[in-house]
Design a protein around this motif. Structure first.
Motif, PDB file in Angstrom:
ATOM      1  N   VAL A  19       0.233  -1.569  -0.172  1.00  0.00           N
ATOM      2  CA  VAL A  19       0.117   0.016   0.053  1.00  0.00           C
ATOM      3  C   VAL A  19       0.760   1.288   0.208  1.00  0.00           C
ATOM      4  O   VAL A  19       0.314   2.558  -0.539  1.00  0.00           O
ATOM      5  N   VAL A  20       1.752   1.309   0.348  1.00  0.00           N
ATOM      6  CA  VAL A  20       2.759   2.093   1.132  1.00  0.00           C
ATOM      7  C   VAL A  20       3.447   2.789  -0.599  1.00  0.00           C
ATOM      8  O   VAL A  20       3.663   3.761  -0.639  1.00  0.00           O
ATOM      9  N   VAL A  21       3.882   1.807  -0.707  1.00  0.00           N
ATOM     10  CA  VAL A  21       4.816   1.791  -2.431  1.00  0.00           C
ATOM     11  C   VAL A  21       3.724   2.081  -3.339  1.00  0.00           C
ATOM     12  O   VAL A  21       3.862   3.552  -4.834  1.00  0.00           O
ATOM     13  N   MET A  22       2.211   2.078  -3.283  1.00  0.00           N
ATOM     14  CA  MET A  22       1.585   2.547  -3.964  1.00  0.00           C
ATOM     15  C   MET A  22       1.213   3.975  -3.695  1.00  0.00           C
ATOM     16  O   MET A  22       1.542   4.150  -4.789  1.00  0.00           O
ATOM     17  N   CYS A  23       1.004   4.131  -3.217  1.00  0.00           N
ATOM     18  CA  CYS A  23       0.632   5.440  -2.159  1.00  0.00           C
ATOM     19  C   CYS A  23       2.220   6.496  -2.783  1.00  0.00           C
ATOM     20  O   CYS A  23       1.772   7.476  -3.503  1.00  0.00           O
ATOM     21  N   SER A  24       3.186   6.556  -2.482  1.00  0.00           N
ATOM     22  CA  SER A  24       4.530   6.378  -3.091  1.00  0.00           C
ATOM     23  C   SER A  24       4.399   6.827  -4.901  1.00  0.00           C
ATOM     24  O   SER A  24       4.867   8.224  -5.643  1.00  0.00           O
ATOM     25  N   GLY A  25       4.292   5.894  -5.809  1.00  0.00           N
ATOM     26  CA  GLY A  25       4.265   6.010  -7.573  1.00  0.00           C
ATOM     27  C   GLY A  25       2.906   6.746  -7.302  1.00  0.00           C
ATOM     28  O   GLY A  25       3.976   7.580  -9.007  1.00  0.00           O
ATOM     29  N   LEU A  26       2.158   6.481  -6.758  1.00  0.00           N
ATOM     30  CA  LEU A  26       0.549   7.415  -7.592  1.00  0.00           C
ATOM     31  C   LEU A  26       1.388   9.136  -7.003  1.00  0.00           C
ATOM     32  O   LEU A  26       1.053  10.206  -8.091  1.00  0.00           O
TER      33      LEU A  26
ATOM     34  N   ILE B 136      -4.105  10.448 -13.504  1.00  0.00           N
ATOM     35  CA  ILE B 136      -5.360  11.004 -12.834  1.00  0.00           C
ATOM     36  C   ILE B 136      -5.093  12.512 -12.979  1.00  0.00           C
ATOM     37  O   ILE B 136      -5.517  13.398 -12.996  1.00  0.00           O
ATOM     38  N   ALA B 137      -3.542  12.644 -13.239  1.00  0.00           N
ATOM     39  CA  ALA B 137      -3.207  14.286 -12.931  1.00  0.00           C
ATOM     40  C   ALA B 137      -3.388  14.178 -13.961  1.00  0.00           C
ATOM     41  O   ALA B 137      -4.568  16.010 -14.502  1.00  0.00           O
ATOM     42  N   GLY B 138      -3.807  14.125 -15.324  1.00  0.00           N
ATOM     43  CA  GLY B 138      -4.273  14.956 -16.747  1.00  0.00           C
ATOM     44  C   GLY B 138      -5.174  15.006 -16.784  1.00  0.00           C
ATOM     45  O   GLY B 138      -5.652  16.265 -16.948  1.00  0.00           O
ATOM     46  N   ALA B 139      -6.424  14.459 -16.322  1.00  0.00           N
ATOM     47  CA  ALA B 139      -7.439  14.957 -16.099  1.00  0.00           C
ATOM     48  C   ALA B 139      -7.933  15.639 -15.487  1.00  0.00           C
ATOM     49  O   ALA B 139      -9.218  16.248 -15.972  1.00  0.00           O
ATOM     50  N   ILE B 140      -7.097  15.453 -13.912  1.00  0.00           N
ATOM     51  CA  ILE B 140      -7.350  16.701 -13.560  1.00  0.00           C
ATOM     52  C   ILE B 140      -7.054  17.938 -13.394  1.00  0.00           C
ATOM     53  O   ILE B 140      -7.973  19.050 -13.763  1.00  0.00           O
ATOM     54  N   LEU B 141      -6.237  18.217 -14.792  1.00  0.00           N
ATOM     55  CA  LEU B 141      -5.922  19.687 -15.019  1.00  0.00           C
ATOM     56  C   LEU B 141      -6.702  20.153 -16.012  1.00  0.00           C
ATOM     57  O   LEU B 141      -6.778  20.845 -16.023  1.00  0.00           O
ATOM     58  N   GLU B 142      -7.211  18.987 -16.661  1.00  0.00           N
ATOM     59  CA  GLU B 142      -8.346  18.963 -18.101  1.00  0.00           C
ATOM     60  C   GLU B 142      -9.557  19.512 -17.479  1.00  0.00           C
ATOM     61  O   GLU B 142     -10.044  20.195 -18.884  1.00  0.00           O
ATOM     62  N   TYR B 143      -9.571  19.399 -16.320  1.00  0.00           N
ATOM     63  CA  TYR B 143     -11.277  18.790 -15.919  1.00  0.00           C
ATOM     64  C   TYR B 143     -11.631  19.608 -14.790  1.00  0.00           C
ATOM     65  O   TYR B 143     -12.757  20.118 -14.371  1.00  0.00           O
ATOM     66  N   ALA B 144     -10.427  20.434 -13.717  1.00  0.00           N
ATOM     67  CA  ALA B 144     -10.516  20.799 -13.069  1.00  0.00           C
ATOM     68  C   ALA B 144      -9.612  21.726 -12.738  1.00  0.00           C
ATOM     69  O   ALA B 144      -9.601  22.297 -13.631  1.00  0.00           O
ATOM     70  N   SER B 145      -8.114  21.447 -11.904  1.00  0.00           N
ATOM     71  CA  SER B 145      -7.583  22.345 -11.590  1.00  0.00           C
ATOM     72  C   SER B 145      -6.098  22.268 -10.548  1.00  0.00           C
ATOM     73  O   SER B 145      -6.567  21.073 -10.246  1.00  0.00           O
ATOM     74  N   PRO B 146      -4.828  22.624 -11.042  1.00  0.00           N
ATOM     75  CA  PRO B 146      -3.858  22.643 -10.122  1.00  0.00           C
ATOM     76  C   PRO B 146      -4.386  21.872  -8.675  1.00  0.00           C
ATOM     77  O   PRO B 146      -3.376  21.489  -8.267  1.00  0.00           O
ATOM     78  N   ASP B 147      -5.304  22.888  -8.045  1.00  0.00           N
ATOM     79  CA  ASP B 147      -5.227  23.170  -6.701  1.00  0.00           C
ATOM     80  C   ASP B 147      -5.509  21.581  -5.893  1.00  0.00           C
ATOM     81  O   ASP B 147      -5.757  21.439  -5.336  1.00  0.00           O
ATOM     82  N   VAL B 148      -6.937  21.224  -6.467  1.00  0.00           N
ATOM     83  CA  VAL B 148      -7.417  19.972  -7.157  1.00  0.00           C
ATOM     84  C   VAL B 148      -6.505  18.826  -6.869  1.00  0.00           C
ATOM     85  O   VAL B 148      -6.122  18.004  -6.079  1.00  0.00           O
ATOM     86  N   LEU B 149      -5.247  18.386  -7.684  1.00  0.00           N
ATOM     87  CA  LEU B 149      -4.662  17.912  -7.940  1.00  0.00           C
ATOM     88  C   LEU B 149      -3.612  17.523  -6.777  1.00  0.00           C
ATOM     89  O   LEU B 149      -3.028  16.715  -6.278  1.00  0.00           O
ATOM     90  N   PHE B 150      -3.392  19.024  -6.607  1.00  0.00           N
ATOM     91  CA  PHE B 150      -2.143  18.531  -5.220  1.00  0.00           C
ATOM     92  C   PHE B 150      -2.976  18.431  -3.599  1.00  0.00           C
ATOM     93  O   PHE B 150      -1.846  17.238  -3.112  1.00  0.00           O
ATOM     94  N   VAL B 151      -3.744  18.641  -3.465  1.00  0.00           N
ATOM     95  CA  VAL B 151      -4.688  18.156  -2.291  1.00  0.00           C
ATOM     96  C   VAL B 151      -5.239  16.750  -2.626  1.00  0.00           C
ATOM     97  O   VAL B 151      -4.984  15.538  -1.692  1.00  0.00           O
ATOM     98  N   THR B 152      -5.128  16.285  -3.714  1.00  0.00           N
ATOM     99  CA  THR B 152      -5.363  14.394  -4.070  1.00  0.00           C
ATOM    100  C   THR B 152      -4.136  13.635  -4.049  1.00  0.00           C
ATOM    101  O   THR B 152      -4.322  12.508  -3.276  1.00  0.00           O
ATOM    102  N   LEU B 153      -2.969  14.541  -3.865  1.00  0.00           N
ATOM    103  CA  LEU B 153      -1.559  14.012  -3.731  1.00  0.00           C
ATOM    104  C   LEU B 153      -1.673  14.111  -2.916  1.00  0.00           C
ATOM    105  O   LEU B 153      -0.718  13.254  -1.819  1.00  0.00           O
ATOM    106  N   ALA B 154      -1.553  14.743  -1.587  1.00  0.00           N
ATOM    107  CA  ALA B 154      -1.683  15.523  -0.032  1.00  0.00           C
ATOM    108  C   ALA B 154      -2.385  13.872   0.258  1.00  0.00           C
ATOM    109  O   ALA B 154      -1.717  13.433   1.307  1.00  0.00           O
ATOM    110  N   GLY B 155      -3.473  13.032  -0.455  1.00  0.00           N
ATOM    111  CA  GLY B 155      -4.245  12.338   0.088  1.00  0.00           C
ATOM    112  C   GLY B 155      -3.437  11.046   0.413  1.00  0.00           C
ATOM    113  O   GLY B 155      -3.244  10.319   1.251  1.00  0.00           O
ATOM    114  N   PHE B 156      -3.360  10.718  -1.186  1.00  0.00           N
ATOM    115  CA  PHE B 156      -1.869   9.409  -1.457  1.00  0.00           C
ATOM    116  C   PHE B 156      -0.614   9.421   0.225  1.00  0.00           C
ATOM    117  O   PHE B 156      -0.929   8.163   0.395  1.00  0.00           O
TER     118      PHE B 156
END
Length: 458
Positions: free
Chosen positions: A256-263, A420-440
């Motif tokens: 689980v740790v390495v999956m989160c690291s990769g994401l 995930i990053a490409g979809a978020i940047l295309e349809y949402a915003s960089p802020d949403v991307l970085f919040v998602t990364l914080a969750g991982f």
């Protein structure tokens, strides 16, 4: 380090640097592909070239990079590391040559898939080689990681500099040459792949063989690798048995740790040059405004041309170069701190960085450089920590399989971070991307806390 340690470390440093040179040069090319290509033609359907579709293309190659690590890990236990590392280097060289002559996004995708297949065997081969052949394992992991980061930083830097003079296709062909030379070196290197494990097993056998103490025999099996300690995986049945045995224990939490690291890793890096280009003060600069026309002509550039310096490419490369220090610090940390505690703390730091990165970066160039440097350091501290944790939670005889699963998680599942990053940047915003990364990162940190508490009560 003894002579065998040095020989192994020299090879894995070279090969690791090559793998990541190619891996992280691709985001530099992505910024060009976004402007050079307009559609992806699949015959019956056409799709626009944007962050979302290129994210999927890149994810396919990066995904195979991870997915191939699992069969690569099985092959390591059967065939040995040297042969696979040599084939990996040859395959990457051919793939980047093919990339250089690709006329469309589909051809680029095919070339990148070939690169992913070739590169996928490296991590299980290289890490198994360190864990079984190097006596000073923690230091070996540290130097191995540092070399990877040198490749991670120099690859984009070399690509960015070459792009000032030639087309991206020529750059890709030029980059194919070093891997070919490295493959020749790998084929001629001499070392004992299992020196560290055989030495440890001999010492254990001397103290426990013939003993009637069941606990002593169990300890010997554990230190030597438990099940299949020496033979590795040689059939489908053994693959299933050893896989179940791995995931029946605490390795499932490490996974689980390495999956989160990769994401997190792929999610933050795939479009980072594009993200940086939109920040205050990060604007293209005409070369003719910085360098006299006569000097430009002497190096093959025209003063009236439209050649530009793109600061985001150099900030991106510099961030990755600072990761060398993070890799070294993480490797040394594994020799003095329980890796579970290191994982908990390091990923907590990454979660915080994801939340503050954009607010700080938007304050200006200097704050951007500072927070980018901290991110580059923190992003790579975690790698030696989870690599060492895998070695702690898995048997030596199936170490290749263990690292195969590890990099299936890091680069296979983790490749989805690009999509995930490409979809978020295309349809949402960089802020949403970085919040998602914080969750991982937060999830990985919590798992590290659990492993640490479980280890302390065991």
């Amino acid at each position: 380090m003894n002579r065998n340690d040095r020989s192994i470390v020299a090879l894995v440093m070279l090969a690791h640097g090559m793998v990541h040179t190619y891996e992280l040069s691709v985001p530099i090319f992505v910024t060009i592909w976004l402007s050079e290509f307009e559609t992806i033609n699949l015959g019956l359907a056409q799709f626009p070239v944007n962050s979302a579709t290129l994210g999927l293309v890149v994810t396919a190659g990066y995904g195979l990079f991870g997915l191939g690590a699992l069969p690569g890990g099985v092959l390591v236990d059967r065939l040995g590391s040297r042969r696979l590392i040599t084939l990996c280097l040859l395959g990457m060289s051919v793939s980047f040559f093919v990339l250089g002559v690709s006329p469309s996004v589909l051809a680029i995708a095919a070339a990148f898939l070939c690169w992913g297949a070739a590169a996928s065997v490296y991590h299980p081969a290289g890490l198994a080689l360190i864990s079984k052949g190097v006596e000073e394992r923690g230091t070996g992991f540290a130097y191995h990681g540092m070399a990877g980061n040198i490749g991670i930083g120099l690859g984009p830097l070399v690509a960015a500099v070459l792009l000032l003079f030639v087309d991206w296709r020529i750059v890709a062909i030029i980059l194919a040459v070093p891997a070919l030379l490295a493959a020749l070196f790998a084929n001629r290197a001499e070392f004992d792949e299992t020196a560290a494990v055989r030495g440890a097993t001999a010492e254990t056998d001397g103290g426990t063989s013939g003993s009637d103490d069941p606990e002593a025999r169990q300890s010997a099996e554990s230190s030597g690798g438990g099940s299949k300690a020496d033979a590795g995986v040689e059939s489908w049945g053994e693959f299933v048995t050893e896989s179940r045995r791995l995931f029946a224990g605490s390795f499932v939490f490490v996974f689980v740790v390495v999956m989160c690291s990769g994401l997190y890793y792929r999610g933050v890096l795939t479009f980072l040059p594009q993200l940086l280009s939109g920040l205050p003060g990060v604007d293209p600069v005409s070369i003719s405004s910085l360098v006299p026309g006569d000097l430009l002509a002497s190096v093959g550039l025209e003063a009236s041309g439209d050649r530009q310096l793109n600061p985001e490419r150099y900030i991106y490369s510099g961030l990755l170069m600072i990761g060398v220090l993070g890799q070294y610090a993480g490797g040394k940390l594994t020799d003095s701190v329980a890796p579970e505690k290191g994982i908990a703390g390091a990923f907590a730091g990454l979660a915080i960085l994801a939340l503050v990165f954009l607010p700080v970066a938007n304050l200006g160039v200097v704050p951007l450089l500072v927070v980018a440097a901290v991110l580059g350091f923190a992003l790579f501290v975690v790698q030696p920590l989870y690599q060492a944790t895998v070695a702690e939670y898995t048997p030596a005889g199936t170490r290749g399989l263990s690292y195969g699963y590890t990099y299936l998680g890091v680069f296979g599942v983790g490749a989805l971070g690009g999509a995930i990053a490409g979809a978020i940047l295309e349809y949402a915003s960089p802020d949403v991307l970085f919040v998602t990364l914080a969750g991982f990162a937060a999830l990985a940190s919590l798992v590290g806390v659990y492993l640490s508490r479980n280890a302390s009560t065991a």
